[in-house]
Scaffold this motif. Structure first.
Motif, short mmCIF file in Angstrom:
data_model
loop_
_atom_site.label_atom_id
_atom_site.label_comp_id
_atom_site.label_asym_id
_atom_site.label_seq_id
_atom_site.Cartn_x
_atom_site.Cartn_y
_atom_site.Cartn_z
N SER A 43 0.70 -0.91 0.09
CA SER A 43 -0.10 0.10 -0.21
C SER A 43 0.65 1.59 0.24
O SER A 43 0.49 2.21 -0.25
CB SER A 43 -0.84 -0.11 1.30
OG SER A 43 -0.56 -0.06 2.11
N MET A 44 2.02 1.05 -0.13
CA MET A 44 3.37 2.44 0.40
C MET A 44 3.43 3.06 -1.52
O MET A 44 3.59 3.37 -1.45
CB MET A 44 4.38 2.05 0.61
CG MET A 44 3.86 2.05 2.50
SD MET A 44 3.44 2.97 2.60
CE MET A 44 4.62 4.41 3.26
N PHE A 45 2.66 1.89 -2.10
CA PHE A 45 3.13 2.30 -3.70
C PHE A 45 2.22 3.59 -4.37
O PHE A 45 1.25 3.37 -3.94
CB PHE A 45 2.91 1.14 -4.55
CG PHE A 45 4.25 -0.51 -4.98
CD1 PHE A 45 3.53 -1.06 -4.50
CD2 PHE A 45 5.58 0.29 -4.25
CE1 PHE A 45 5.11 -2.38 -4.31
CE2 PHE A 45 6.11 -0.62 -3.70
CZ PHE A 45 6.38 -2.09 -4.12
N ASP A 46 3.46 4.21 -4.65
CA ASP A 46 2.53 5.68 -5.40
C ASP A 46 2.15 5.84 -6.64
O ASP A 46 1.78 7.04 -6.83
CB ASP A 46 2.75 6.87 -4.50
CG ASP A 46 4.10 6.85 -4.60
OD1 ASP A 46 3.95 8.28 -4.07
OD2 ASP A 46 4.93 6.78 -4.88
N TYR A 47 3.42 4.71 -7.33
CA TYR A 47 3.73 5.73 -8.44
C TYR A 47 3.57 4.36 -9.68
O TYR A 47 4.56 3.79 -8.96
CB TYR A 47 4.93 6.11 -8.89
CG TYR A 47 4.61 7.56 -9.76
CD1 TYR A 47 5.64 6.41 -11.11
CD2 TYR A 47 4.29 8.29 -9.90
CE1 TYR A 47 5.20 7.41 -12.19
CE2 TYR A 47 3.94 9.35 -11.13
CZ TYR A 47 4.73 8.91 -12.36
OH TYR A 47 5.01 9.90 -13.33
N PHE A 48 2.83 4.05 -10.69
CA PHE A 48 2.79 3.18 -11.18
C PHE A 48 3.11 3.40 -12.67
O PHE A 48 2.50 3.97 -13.67
CB PHE A 48 1.44 2.40 -11.08
CG PHE A 48 0.55 2.37 -9.57
CD1 PHE A 48 0.53 3.54 -9.17
CD2 PHE A 48 1.37 0.61 -8.70
CE1 PHE A 48 0.01 2.56 -7.84
CE2 PHE A 48 0.54 0.71 -7.80
CZ PHE A 48 0.24 2.02 -6.82
N ALA A 99 4.98 -1.77 -13.03
CA ALA A 99 6.00 -1.53 -12.08
C ALA A 99 5.46 -0.71 -11.74
O ALA A 99 4.48 -0.31 -11.90
CB ALA A 99 7.49 -1.00 -12.99
N ALA A 100 5.92 -0.67 -9.99
CA ALA A 100 5.50 0.71 -8.98
C ALA A 100 7.06 0.89 -8.29
O ALA A 100 7.93 0.53 -8.05
CB ALA A 100 4.81 -0.81 -7.93
N LYS A 101 6.83 2.05 -7.38
CA LYS A 101 7.52 2.79 -6.35
C LYS A 101 6.71 3.09 -5.65
O LYS A 101 5.41 3.81 -5.56
CB LYS A 101 8.55 3.14 -7.42
CG LYS A 101 8.23 4.64 -7.72
CD LYS A 101 9.54 5.42 -8.51
CE LYS A 101 8.86 6.45 -8.26
NZ LYS A 101 9.68 7.26 -6.48
N ASP A 102 7.91 3.87 -4.77
CA ASP A 102 7.10 4.35 -3.09
C ASP A 102 7.52 5.91 -3.07
O ASP A 102 8.15 5.85 -4.00
CB ASP A 102 7.08 3.35 -2.21
CG ASP A 102 8.75 3.62 -1.37
OD1 ASP A 102 9.03 2.37 -1.06
OD2 ASP A 102 9.11 4.66 -1.59
N ASN A 103 7.11 6.56 -2.91
CA ASN A 103 7.62 7.89 -2.63
C ASN A 103 8.95 8.33 -2.13
O ASN A 103 9.39 9.04 -2.23
CB ASN A 103 6.59 8.38 -1.73
CG ASN A 103 6.24 10.07 -2.59
OD1 ASN A 103 6.54 11.01 -3.44
ND2 ASN A 103 5.71 10.56 -1.26
#
Lengths: 113, 112
Positions: free
Chosen positions: B28-33, B91-95
């Motif tokens: 749930s910490m991912f904020d960019y996809f 893909a995903a990344k967190d802030n």
């Protein structure tokens, strides 16, 4: 031509023999990164660098080293390769603040016997 | 455990029809996809992205939809073309960092 180059493109080596895969970009990008691609696992990030002399671990850094002495180069070093490091490796680079648009190199296929 | 999942290893679609590629995530910490496209013997190329503050982003034939409550995103390609045949990675990344987590990929085949 703007590009990310990797050398070698193909490499067969034996367990324990140190090797370096070079990565170079000509776009003056601050961000550079290394990934490995394995069947069923997608790409996994090994290390990344936000700028010269700044490196951070990704998800699978064990068995790998990197250095960022110059902006354009980001070599991946395997001090003592093992068969589980047989994989397809990609280097990528991106401008500061735009890591998501990273440009990937053509890949290096490594086989460790 | 994979944090980004693409449960369909492959998908075949007729030319001109819609292609829908799905992706689920657990963190749930991912904020960019992001979606990347990869042809054989080449590195992946960035296709389209979406921030967690949006639920849709469109770029030409490509649209990405994000459902945060379901932790699900999808890539729609309309109309599909044979040149779209490739492997697509979600893909995903967190802030907080620049660490990207990729899914295993979906191989799309667009049939003429």
């Amino acid at each position: 031509e703007a590009q990310v180059t990797q050398n070698p493109r193909y490499l067969i080596t034996v367990t324990g023999k140190k090797l370096t895969v070079t990565c170079s970009q000509n776009m003056n990008h601050e961000y550079m990164s290394w990934y490995r691609q394995d069947p069923g696992l997608g790409l996994r990030q090994i290390y990344y660098s936000m700028n010269v002399e700044v490196t951070d671990k990704g998800d699978v850094p064990e068995g790998y080293k990197v250095s960022r002495k110059e902006k354009r180069n980001f070599p991946l070093i395997l001090e003592s390769p093992s068969p589980n490091q047989t994989s397809l490796y990609f280097c990528a680079s991106a401008p500061r603040g735009e890591a998501e648009t990273q440009y990937f190199g053509p890949g290096t296929r490594l086989l460790v016997l | 455990d994979q944090q980004v999942k693409q449960n369909s290893p492959s998908l075949s679609v007729q030319e001109g029809r819609i292609s829908i590629l799905n992706c689920d995530y657990t963190n749930s910490m991912f904020d960019y996809f992001l979606w990347y496209k990869k042809y054989p013997a080449e590195g992946p190329t960035f296709l389209i992205s979406i921030s967690s503050i949006k639920d849709k982003n469109e770029d030409g034939r490509f649209t990405v939809f994000l459902n945060k409550s379901a932790k699900h995103l999808s890539l729609h390609i309309v109309p599909s073309q044979p040149g779209d045949s490739a492997v697509y990675f979600c893909a995903a990344k967190d802030n907080y960092g620049q660490n990207f987590v990729f899914g295993p990929g979906t191989r799309l085949s667009v049939l003429p």
